[in-house]
Every structure is written in C-alpha cells, then in structure tokens.
Design a protein around this motif. Structure first.
Motif, mmCIF file in Angstrom:
data_model
loop_
_atom_site.group_PDB
_atom_site.id
_atom_site.type_symbol
_atom_site.label_atom_id
_atom_site.label_comp_id
_atom_site.label_asym_id
_atom_site.label_seq_id
_atom_site.Cartn_x
_atom_site.Cartn_y
_atom_site.Cartn_z
ATOM 1 N N ASP A 71 -3.600 -2.878 1.448
ATOM 2 C CA ASP A 71 -2.983 -2.205 0.295
ATOM 3 C C ASP A 71 -2.831 -0.713 0.600
ATOM 4 O OD1 ASP A 71 -1.803 -1.841 -2.160
ATOM 5 O OD2 ASP A 71 -3.641 -2.087 -3.326
ATOM 6 N N ALA A 72 -2.143 -0.443 1.700
ATOM 7 C CA ALA A 72 -2.096 0.918 2.241
ATOM 8 C C ALA A 72 -0.707 1.533 2.325
ATOM 9 C CB ALA A 72 -2.725 0.932 3.633
ATOM 10 N N LEU A 73 0.323 0.764 2.052
ATOM 11 C CA LEU A 73 1.676 1.280 2.277
ATOM 12 C C LEU A 73 2.546 1.264 1.025
ATOM 13 C CD1 LEU A 73 2.275 -0.310 5.790
ATOM 14 C CD2 LEU A 73 1.695 2.066 5.276
ATOM 15 N N GLY A 74 1.914 1.459 -0.108
ATOM 16 C CA GLY A 74 2.681 1.552 -1.356
ATOM 17 C C GLY A 74 3.482 0.316 -1.678
ATOM 18 N N GLY A 75 2.956 -0.846 -1.325
ATOM 19 C CA GLY A 75 3.659 -2.096 -1.616
ATOM 20 C C GLY A 75 4.359 -2.681 -0.408
#
Length: 99
Positions: A71-75
């Motif tokens: 959950d690290a790339l804004g979706g």
C-alpha cells in the motif's frame, strides 16, 4: 553517515506495492546495514507514503536487502495522482537515511 555513503539502491513496483533494494558497496558493511535499516526504520522513514506493511528479505551472500512496501503507491500506477507513479525515486529517498 548517510546510507548512500555505503550502499546503493534500486526500486521496482507491482500494482500498489513498492520494492526497494539496499545493496552494500562493500559486503563488510552488510551487518551494519542489517542492524540499522530495519523494517520499522523504513516504515517510519516512508510514513507519509507507505500505508501498509514493510517486509525485509535478506540476501547476505550478496550484501543486500529487499524491502517490500505494501500500500505504497497511492493505489498503484493507474490510480495514483503522484508525480512519481512508479515510485522510482523511493530508492534515492531511502539512501538519505542517517545511520
């Protein structure tokens, strides 16, 4: 000292997961990296970006570690409004940690 003084890094992505490697220039520095750059340290460093778990995989024979940040790339690339949708600059940001 900054991480970039003793290591380099690369970044990859898959969906909303970022994958950041940390590779010692000299394998003698691997134990120091392992001690100082924990999943907790990385999670705290990326607290504004990483909303999920950070898992560290160790590759001692290579003097390297791989951090998988969920959950690290804004979706993900197709959903994120971030300028760096793939998170390629995260490796440079990691190397700015003081140890």
């Amino acid at each position: 000292m900054k991480l970039w003084e003793i290591a380099h890094s690369r970044t990859g992505d898959k969906g909303n997961i970022s994958n950041v490697s940390l590779i010692a220039y000299d394998i003698k520095d691997y134990e120091l990296l392992k001690e100082k750059v924990t999943p907790e340290v990385v999670k705290q460093w990326f607290k504004e970006i990483v909303k999920g778990e950070v898992v560290r995989y160790e590759l001692p024979q290579l003097g390297a570690m791989n951090f998988v940040m969920y959950d690290a790339l804004g979706g993900g690339v197709t959903r994120s409004l971030a300028l760096d949708k793939h998170g390629k600059s995260l490796s440079s940001y990691l190397l700015d940690i003081d140890i």
